[in-house]
Motif scaffolding. Structure first.
Motif, PDB file in Angstrom:
ATOM      1  N   CYS A 392     -65.121 -45.272  26.626  1.00 50.66           N
ATOM      2  CA  CYS A 392     -65.880 -45.974  25.590  1.00 50.66           C
ATOM      3  C   CYS A 392     -67.037 -46.758  26.209  1.00 50.66           C
ATOM      4  O   CYS A 392     -68.147 -46.790  25.667  1.00 50.66           O
ATOM      5  N   ALA A 393     -66.782 -47.396  27.354  1.00 48.03           N
ATOM      6  CA  ALA A 393     -67.829 -48.156  28.051  1.00 48.03           C
ATOM      7  C   ALA A 393     -68.969 -47.237  28.498  1.00 48.03           C
ATOM      8  O   ALA A 393     -70.148 -47.592  28.388  1.00 48.03           O
ATOM      9  N   SER A 394     -68.616 -46.053  28.991  1.00 49.62           N
ATOM     10  CA  SER A 394     -69.649 -45.094  29.430  1.00 49.62           C
ATOM     11  C   SER A 394     -70.534 -44.683  28.257  1.00 49.62           C
ATOM     12  O   SER A 394     -71.759 -44.568  28.392  1.00 49.62           O
ATOM     13  N   ALA A 395     -69.913 -44.456  27.090  1.00 43.80           N
ATOM     14  CA  ALA A 395     -70.687 -44.084  25.902  1.00 43.80           C
ATOM     15  C   ALA A 395     -71.587 -45.240  25.455  1.00 43.80           C
ATOM     16  O   ALA A 395     -72.751 -45.031  25.090  1.00 43.80           O
ATOM     17  N   CYS A 396     -71.054 -46.462  25.492  1.00 42.18           N
ATOM     18  CA  CYS A 396     -71.852 -47.646  25.110  1.00 42.18           C
ATOM     19  C   CYS A 396     -73.046 -47.813  26.035  1.00 42.18           C
ATOM     20  O   CYS A 396     -74.136 -48.203  25.598  1.00 42.18           O
ATOM     21  N   VAL A 398     -74.745 -45.462  27.553  1.00 37.86           N
ATOM     22  CA  VAL A 398     -75.772 -44.480  27.175  1.00 37.86           C
ATOM     23  C   VAL A 398     -76.454 -44.888  25.872  1.00 37.86           C
ATOM     24  O   VAL A 398     -77.659 -44.680  25.688  1.00 37.86           O
ATOM     25  N   LEU A 399     -75.703 -45.507  24.974  1.00 35.98           N
ATOM     26  CA  LEU A 399     -76.258 -45.942  23.686  1.00 35.98           C
ATOM     27  C   LEU A 399     -77.092 -47.221  23.801  1.00 35.98           C
ATOM     28  O   LEU A 399     -77.651 -47.687  22.811  1.00 35.98           O
ATOM     29  N   GLY A 400     -77.156 -47.790  25.009  1.00 40.51           N
ATOM     30  CA  GLY A 400     -77.941 -49.006  25.207  1.00 40.51           C
ATOM     31  C   GLY A 400     -77.200 -50.275  24.846  1.00 40.51           C
ATOM     32  O   GLY A 400     -77.805 -51.352  24.774  1.00 40.51           O
ATOM     33  N   GLN A 401     -75.896 -50.193  24.629  1.00 38.79           N
ATOM     34  CA  GLN A 401     -75.084 -51.366  24.268  1.00 38.79           C
ATOM     35  C   GLN A 401     -74.481 -51.937  25.548  1.00 38.79           C
ATOM     36  O   GLN A 401     -73.277 -51.830  25.805  1.00 38.79           O
ATOM     37  N   ALA A 402     -75.349 -52.570  26.357  1.00 30.72           N
ATOM     38  CA  ALA A 402     -74.949 -53.011  27.692  1.00 30.72           C
ATOM     39  C   ALA A 402     -73.869 -54.080  27.656  1.00 30.72           C
ATOM     40  O   ALA A 402     -72.926 -54.055  28.456  1.00 30.72           O
ATOM     41  N   LYS A 403     -73.987 -55.019  26.741  1.00 31.57           N
ATOM     42  CA  LYS A 403     -73.020 -56.116  26.668  1.00 31.57           C
ATOM     43  C   LYS A 403     -71.619 -55.580  26.364  1.00 31.57           C
ATOM     44  O   LYS A 403     -70.633 -55.952  27.011  1.00 31.57           O
ATOM     45  N   GLU A 404     -71.524 -54.699  25.375  1.00 35.59           N
ATOM     46  CA  GLU A 404     -70.238 -54.114  25.014  1.00 35.59           C
ATOM     47  C   GLU A 404     -69.706 -53.231  26.137  1.00 35.59           C
ATOM     48  O   GLU A 404     -68.509 -53.220  26.423  1.00 35.59           O
ATOM     49  N   ALA A 405     -70.607 -52.491  26.800  1.00 36.13           N
ATOM     50  CA  ALA A 405     -70.200 -51.625  27.911  1.00 36.13           C
ATOM     51  C   ALA A 405     -69.620 -52.445  29.056  1.00 36.13           C
ATOM     52  O   ALA A 405     -68.611 -52.064  29.668  1.00 36.13           O
ATOM     53  N   LEU A 406     -70.249 -53.588  29.341  1.00 32.75           N
ATOM     54  CA  LEU A 406     -69.768 -54.464  30.418  1.00 32.75           C
ATOM     55  C   LEU A 406     -68.371 -54.990  30.100  1.00 32.75           C
ATOM     56  O   LEU A 406     -67.465 -54.972  30.946  1.00 32.75           O
ATOM     57  N   GLN A 407     -68.182 -55.435  28.865  1.00 30.54           N
ATOM     58  CA  GLN A 407     -66.888 -55.982  28.452  1.00 30.54           C
ATOM     59  C   GLN A 407     -65.794 -54.905  28.501  1.00 30.54           C
ATOM     60  O   GLN A 407     -64.695 -55.137  29.012  1.00 30.54           O
ATOM     61  N   MET A 408     -66.115 -53.711  27.975  1.00 29.13           N
ATOM     62  CA  MET A 408     -65.124 -52.635  27.924  1.00 29.13           C
ATOM     63  C   MET A 408     -64.746 -52.143  29.326  1.00 29.13           C
ATOM     64  O   MET A 408     -63.578 -51.859  29.608  1.00 29.13           O
ATOM     65  N   SER A 409     -65.727 -52.038  30.204  1.00 28.55           N
ATOM     66  CA  SER A 409     -65.439 -51.534  31.547  1.00 28.55           C
ATOM     67  C   SER A 409     -64.635 -52.543  32.362  1.00 28.55           C
ATOM     68  O   SER A 409     -63.769 -52.163  33.160  1.00 28.55           O
TER      69      SER A 409
END
Length: 758
Positions: A392-396, A398-409
């Motif tokens: 999910c973080a990898s997809a975020c 790519v979608l430009g959702q850096a904050k969510e990607a950081l939290q998920m990873s």
């Protein structure tokens, strides 16, 4: 009737797969750093006592291995309480009985209960060996050998125990060979195979790989003949070590799987062959996609014939990954849903997410990862939830959702604590979403996890990412300088690692980052050399983008060194590459750099070409202006291949000294022949360089600087000019010798001047 929640439901599991051949590792505590007790054999059935994430505390129901301990839940599969483990092969030797006591009771308890007779001394020796006390184990084994003299089986068992406890491989090998001979004489097939396995281990330590491989293959054959599953697993573990030494760790499991598949095929065991081929396909996924597809397709066919639906789903999953086929993954997911196998559905959904992300559908990838995350949480599958969060973080990202990607990873990294490589990968994803300072810290944490997992490629990739993050750091100058130094070292480590792995593309990337670090640290020559190595590597693997960026790094080195002419040439080459790649922004910046470099370099002004048409051959020398002026003089020279030029130079200098005594301003021409032929486009033999002839031009330039009173004009005649053509050239040079009083002529006999670019 409603169920009573106070009554606990006992969940039973079967050991179905292992991270390493030889059995599932059991530890005293839930921590991975706690003491290793022993291994649970494949097929062992255990009941769950406690669970902490991916770690499970168990009590053994049936099968081989310790009675209790902590094991990874990923190696287990739920089974019916009535299911029993495969019947254990009952060995008759004293050593087998001693080993069974140590495995069942644990080393400490077995040691405390060991007797003083020969059998008890063998138990004590094996218990001490399990605790790592080699000298004490050897002492007990030798005492057992003395106590069991006259008992052929006991004496052979003691000899093998001595071999296992001896630190010196050559000495231990002698004892193992003696034990092998005794067991052969006694007709004990199980101990004969065990002795061969020990011999294979000792040969491996002595680097005698071919002999070791032959021994372990004999051991495997015997274990399979008598149906000793545990012995077979132990021999396969030894075979894996030998294959690692011969083929490398990456290919070792594939070698063992091929051997196992061949054996099951020879016995007509379709289920065993299918499982071996499926495991082989999983090992080949990253190396040989074509063979992975073939193996997994064959595995699916065999498992389908054997009626193993779960195995069929797993094989179809591998086929889909090897081919990158979403349709087959969806098919595998439907079969898994029909079987109610929610655990495998998590893996399939994560793979679907990765495949959709690879094909550019980030939104669908995020959706599938979310489904996997929900299902994993429902199953309390910590590892599955971690993998889903990472997807999910990898997809975020790519979608430009850096904050969510950081939290998920970061969440994924916490959930994947039992899998060091997966945890390191999650931290690398988090670093890609974080700012430079935080990214550096995250990547510093990630690198040791790959090292713990013995993932050389992952560790090198993390180091490369760390080096790039360190270079992008902005802050106090002291910190920036330290980070650049660290980046240079880390990038070099990554470059060496990729060199060992044979990955030219990644090696080129590491070379590019290392070159940038060196240039920023003012090691310009080292940086330029490393950048050009990156260019060569990028060209060898056909990566035009990487080649362009490596050349741009080399260009930065040339500019920093002040080599404007070379930098200008390189800048034009790099501009062409980026133009072909469609990188307009970089192309525009290079245009600006080219203009700047051209301003720094001296300009070359084009001079109009003068055309001379020959007149008639009857020349009136008296009426010629050239010969009517007493202040003109011509110095003739021989062709450029003659060393006479040096003599003429001395005469020329003496002649100039004489002219200085004349009060009037004197003008004269110095003529050479064919010195500038190569420069003007005339065909010249390769051995003729004109090096000596150019000294005349150099001396004339010096005369102009030292004696402004003398008007010296240097004229170069074509090598093929006849006397009339030379006369016309001299006349033209006298009328207009050019802005620098230097002129060279060519003869256009075939009217080719219009075809030349000048």
């Amino acid at each position: 009737l409603e169920p009573n929640p106070s009554v606990a439901v006992m969940v039973h599991y079967e050991v179905v797969s292992v991270a390493e051949l030889g059995g599932a590792m059991v530890r005293e505590g839930k921590s991975l750093s706690s003491r290793l007790v022993a291994r649970l054999g494949v097929g062992a059935v255990v009941s769950e006592l406690e669970r902490a994430g991916e770690r499970l505390r168990f009590k053994k129901v049936s099968g081989s291995g310790p009675e209790s301990g902590w094991v990874s839940a990923r190696l287990l599969e739920p089974c019916a309480a009535s299911k029993a483990a495969p019947a254990r092969y009952q060995g008759k030797s004293l050593l087998v009985q001693a080993e069974a006591k140590v495995l069942d009771k644990g080393a400490s308890l077995a040691l405390s209960e060991a007797g003083k007779d020969g059998a008890g001394l063998l138990v004590a020796s094996l218990a001490l060996l399990a605790q790592g006390s080699l000298p004490a184990a050897l002492e007990k084994a030798q005492a057992a050998a003395e106590a069991l003299k006259g008992n052929k089986d006991g004496e052979a068992s003691a000899l093998l125990a001595v071999a296992l406890s001896t630190a010196e491989p050559k000495v231990a090998l002698g004892h193992a060979m003696s034990a092998l001979a005794s067991f052969k004489e006694a007709g004990d097939k199980q101990m004969e195979a065990s002795s061969l396995t020990t011999i294979a281990n000792l040969r491996l330590s002595l680097k005698e790989l071919s002999v070791a491989e032959a021994a372990v293959k004999d051991a495997l054959r015997i274990f399979r003949e008598i149906g000793d599953l545990e012995g077979e697993q132990a021999a396969e573990a030894t075979y894996l070590d030998i294959a690692s030494a011969r083929e490398g760790a990456g290919n070792a499991v594939a070698v063992v799987c091929r051997d196992r598949a061949a054996y099951f095929k020879s016995t007509g065991n379709k289920l065993g062959e299918g499982q071996a081929l499926r495991q082989l396909a999983e090992q080949l996924l990253g190396a040989d996609g074509k063979e992975a597809v073939e193996c997994s397709t064959e595995a699916r066919k065999l498992l389908q014939q054997a009626g193993d639906k779960k195995g069929e789903v797993s094989a179809l999953h591998t086929v889909a990954l090897a081919e990158g086929d979403e349709t087959k993954l969806e098919e595998a997911l439907k079969i898994s849903q029909s079987l109610g196998d929610e655990s495998s559905q998590v893996d399939l959904l994560v793979s679907l997410s990765a495949l959709k992300l690879q094909k550019g559908d980030a939104a669908a990838a995020k959706s599938r990862a979310g489904e996997a995350q929900t299902l994993a949480k429902k199953l309390s599958d910590t590892s599955g939830a971690g993998r889903a969060s990472h997807a999910c973080a990898s997809a975020c990202l790519v979608l430009g959702q850096a904050k969510e990607a950081l939290q998920m990873s970061k969440e994924a990294a916490d959930l994947l604590s039992s899998d060091p490589a997966a945890r390191g990968l999650a931290l690398c994803t988090a670093a890609a979403a974080a700012d430079a300072a935080e990214a550096c810290e995250l990547l510093r944490q990630a690198v040791p996890f790959f090292g713990a997992a013995k993932d050389a490629r992952g560790e090198a990739t993390a180091k490369l990412q760390l080096a790039a993050a360190l270079l992008s750091y902005e802050g106090p100058l002291v910190e920036v300088f330290k980070n650049r130094q660290e980046a240079a070292g880390v990038a070099e480590q990554a470059r060496c690692a990729f060199l060992v792995l044979g990955d030219k593309r990644s090696q080129a990337k590491a070379s590019n980052v290392a070159a940038q670090s060196k240039i920023l640290l003012d090691d310009l020559e080292g940086g330029l050399e490393t950048a050009m190595q990156g260019v060569v590597l990028a060209r060898s693997c056909g990566d035009k983008v990487l080649e362009a960026f490596s050349l741009r790094t080399a260009l930065a080195g040339q500019v920093s060194m002040g080599s404007s002419a070379e930098a200008l040439r390189l800048a034009k080459e790099v501009k062409i590459l980026f133009h072909k790649l469609g990188k307009k922004e970089i192309e525009e910046s290079l245009d600006s750099l080219i203009l700047q470099l051209e301003e720094e370099l001296p300009r070359i002004t084009a001079i109009p070409r003068r055309t001379i048409l020959s007149k008639d051959t009857k020349i009136n020398l008296q009426s010629n202006l050239l010969f009517s002026s007493a202040t003109n003089c011509i110095v003739w020279s021989l062709p450029m291949s003659q060393l006479t030029y040096l003599v003429y130079l001395i005469e020329l200098l003496k002649f100039c000294d004489d002219l200085k005594n004349i009060p009037e301003r004197v003008a004269f021409l110095v003529m050479t022949k064919g010195v500038m032929a190569r420069h003007t486009g005339e065909m010249v033999p390769s051995q003729c360089t004109g090096a000596l002839g150019t000294t005349v031009w150099a001396v004339c330039r010096t005369i102009r600087l030292e004696s402004p009173k003398l008007l010296v004009c240097t004229v170069d005649m074509p090598s093929s000019a006849d006397v009339h053509e030379m006369t016309d050239c001299i006349r033209a040079a006298q009328l207009d010798p050019g802005p620098r009083n230097e002129i060279s002529f060519i003869i256009d006999r075939t009217n080719q001047l219009g075809k030349r670019p000048y």
